[in-house]
Design a protein around this motif. Structure first.
Motif, PDB file in Angstrom:
ATOM      1  N   SER A  53      -0.163  -3.776 -10.799  1.00  0.00           N
ATOM      2  CA  SER A  53      -2.228  -3.426 -10.236  1.00  0.00           C
ATOM      3  C   SER A  53      -2.762  -2.141  -9.819  1.00  0.00           C
ATOM      4  O   SER A  53      -4.172  -1.837 -10.349  1.00  0.00           O
ATOM      5  N   LEU A  54      -2.416  -2.376  -8.514  1.00  0.00           N
ATOM      6  CA  LEU A  54      -3.108  -1.324  -7.707  1.00  0.00           C
ATOM      7  C   LEU A  54      -3.025   0.572  -8.125  1.00  0.00           C
ATOM      8  O   LEU A  54      -3.961   1.004  -7.982  1.00  0.00           O
TER       9      LEU A  54
ATOM     10  N   ALA B 167       0.342  -1.541   0.102  1.00  0.00           N
ATOM     11  CA  ALA B 167       0.241   0.082   0.440  1.00  0.00           C
ATOM     12  C   ALA B 167       0.953   1.706   0.079  1.00  0.00           C
ATOM     13  O   ALA B 167       0.133   2.496  -0.686  1.00  0.00           O
ATOM     14  N   ALA B 168       1.665   1.440   0.873  1.00  0.00           N
ATOM     15  CA  ALA B 168       3.028   2.157   0.654  1.00  0.00           C
ATOM     16  C   ALA B 168       3.403   2.616  -1.055  1.00  0.00           C
ATOM     17  O   ALA B 168       3.747   3.666  -1.277  1.00  0.00           O
ATOM     18  N   ALA B 169       3.726   1.259  -1.231  1.00  0.00           N
ATOM     19  CA  ALA B 169       4.855   1.588  -2.532  1.00  0.00           C
ATOM     20  C   ALA B 169       3.370   2.309  -3.445  1.00  0.00           C
ATOM     21  O   ALA B 169       3.949   2.898  -4.706  1.00  0.00           O
ATOM     22  N   VAL B 170       2.068   2.102  -3.263  1.00  0.00           N
ATOM     23  CA  VAL B 170       1.638   1.929  -4.374  1.00  0.00           C
ATOM     24  C   VAL B 170       1.754   4.378  -4.189  1.00  0.00           C
ATOM     25  O   VAL B 170       0.553   5.029  -5.179  1.00  0.00           O
ATOM     26  N   ALA B 171       1.693   4.541  -2.594  1.00  0.00           N
ATOM     27  CA  ALA B 171       0.896   5.894  -3.119  1.00  0.00           C
ATOM     28  C   ALA B 171       2.517   6.347  -2.664  1.00  0.00           C
ATOM     29  O   ALA B 171       1.908   7.828  -2.354  1.00  0.00           O
ATOM     30  N   ASP B 172       3.672   5.990  -3.399  1.00  0.00           N
ATOM     31  CA  ASP B 172       4.406   6.020  -2.872  1.00  0.00           C
ATOM     32  C   ASP B 172       5.111   6.967  -1.525  1.00  0.00           C
ATOM     33  O   ASP B 172       5.073   8.251  -1.474  1.00  0.00           O
TER      34      ASP B 172
ATOM     35  N   ASP C  44       5.593  -7.641  -7.191  1.00  0.00           N
ATOM     36  CA  ASP C  44       5.426  -7.116  -7.809  1.00  0.00           C
ATOM     37  C   ASP C  44       4.434  -7.237  -9.355  1.00  0.00           C
ATOM     38  O   ASP C  44       3.940  -6.002  -9.608  1.00  0.00           O
ATOM     39  N   ASP C  45       4.009  -7.914  -9.248  1.00  0.00           N
ATOM     40  CA  ASP C  45       2.513  -8.058 -10.240  1.00  0.00           C
ATOM     41  C   ASP C  45       1.149  -7.670  -9.275  1.00  0.00           C
ATOM     42  O   ASP C  45       0.523  -6.159  -9.288  1.00  0.00           O
TER      43      ASP C  45
ATOM     44  N   ALA D 177      12.031 -10.014  -3.698  1.00  0.00           N
ATOM     45  CA  ALA D 177      13.136 -11.116  -3.756  1.00  0.00           C
ATOM     46  C   ALA D 177      12.898 -13.097  -3.212  1.00  0.00           C
ATOM     47  O   ALA D 177      12.635 -13.331  -4.279  1.00  0.00           O
ATOM     48  N   VAL D 178      11.570 -12.752  -2.937  1.00  0.00           N
ATOM     49  CA  VAL D 178      11.193 -14.034  -1.757  1.00  0.00           C
ATOM     50  C   VAL D 178       9.866 -14.029  -2.368  1.00  0.00           C
ATOM     51  O   VAL D 178       9.095 -15.253  -3.840  1.00  0.00           O
TER      52      VAL D 178
END
Length: 237
Positions: A44-45, A13-18, A39-40, A33-34
């Motif tokens: 998508s979000l 969620a934080a990545a989507v919201a930058d 990433d998908d 990596a795990v």
């Protein structure tokens, strides 16, 4: 076993919201990596959030009935009861989540009928989980996977209008080795649902194949040499 890690959800969620801190970004990179599916999920979000932002200028206020308000609040309660707490990083979730919800129920002006009909007609969280025969949209179908010694697989499949989704939790795959998830159709044709890397920790992933559930007869996990390390026959319609 099916519950997803709340920390991964928060970082996505934080990545989507930058809105990632440097420490969180490093933590997310390690998890990517795990878990290649992360990433998908972010992509998508991000598309949903971008679409919601693009449609924002065409929104208009509509009166909210008491029945609709009660249904929305009921949905939020259902999410919380399921263990997906809405209290985690609210600044990161609420804006894109609400925008996406508005797109789905069609209260955006200028949002075409064709776009609405393309959305998979599956129930909201406030409704009971769907059940029915093979091919029932949104129904979670447990799959009994037979696996090589040392490998443990918990699997479900879900029918969608765009194909068949596999929900997997896998332990015991060789660390760093590549494994492919493949569906086989009635005609013997093979349909890739994606790949994953063996890990020291349990792998939890969602993969999709462009094959309708009623046409799928088998699901397999194969190693880099195309040997089947786990597989199951799928019930026919």
């Amino acid at each position: 076993m099916r519950a997803r890690d709340e920390r991964i959800e928060e970082l996505i969620a934080a990545a989507v919201a930058d809105d990632l801190t440097p420490v969180e970004r490093a933590e997310l990179d390690d998890l990517r990596a795990v878990h290649p599916w992360i990433d998908d999920e972010i992509a998508s979000l991000s598309r949903v959030a971008a679409r919601a932002a693009a449609e924002g200028s065409g929104w208009r206020d509509l009166p909210v009935s008491a029945a609709l308000r009660e249904r929305v609040l009921g949905s939020a309660s259902a999410v919380t009861a399921a263990g997906r707490s809405v209290s985690v990083a609210p600044r990161r979730w609420f804006a894109p989540a609400l925008a996406a919800a508005c797109l789905v129920v069609g209260i955006v002006t200028g949002f075409g009928v064709a776009s609405l009909t393309a959305i998979d007609p599956e129930p909201s969280l406030a409704e009971p989980a769907p059940t029915g025969p093979v091919g029932t949209l949104g129904a979670v179908e447990p799959v009994a996977m037979r696996a090589d010694p040392g490998i443990d697989v918990d699997a479900d499949v879900i029918a969608h209008t765009w194909g068949t989704e596999a929900l997997l939790e896998v332990e015991g795959l060789a660390v760093g080795e590549t494994y492919a998830v493949v569906f086989v159709g009635e005609d013997g044709r093979e349909y890739s649902a994606g790949e994953m890397l063996g890990s020291e920790v349990p792998i939890v992933c969602r993969l999709n194949a462009a094959l309708l559930r009623e046409d799928a007869v088998r699901m397999e996990i194969r190693d880099a040499g195309s040997d089947v390390v786990a597989g199951a026959e799928l019930p026919s319609a």
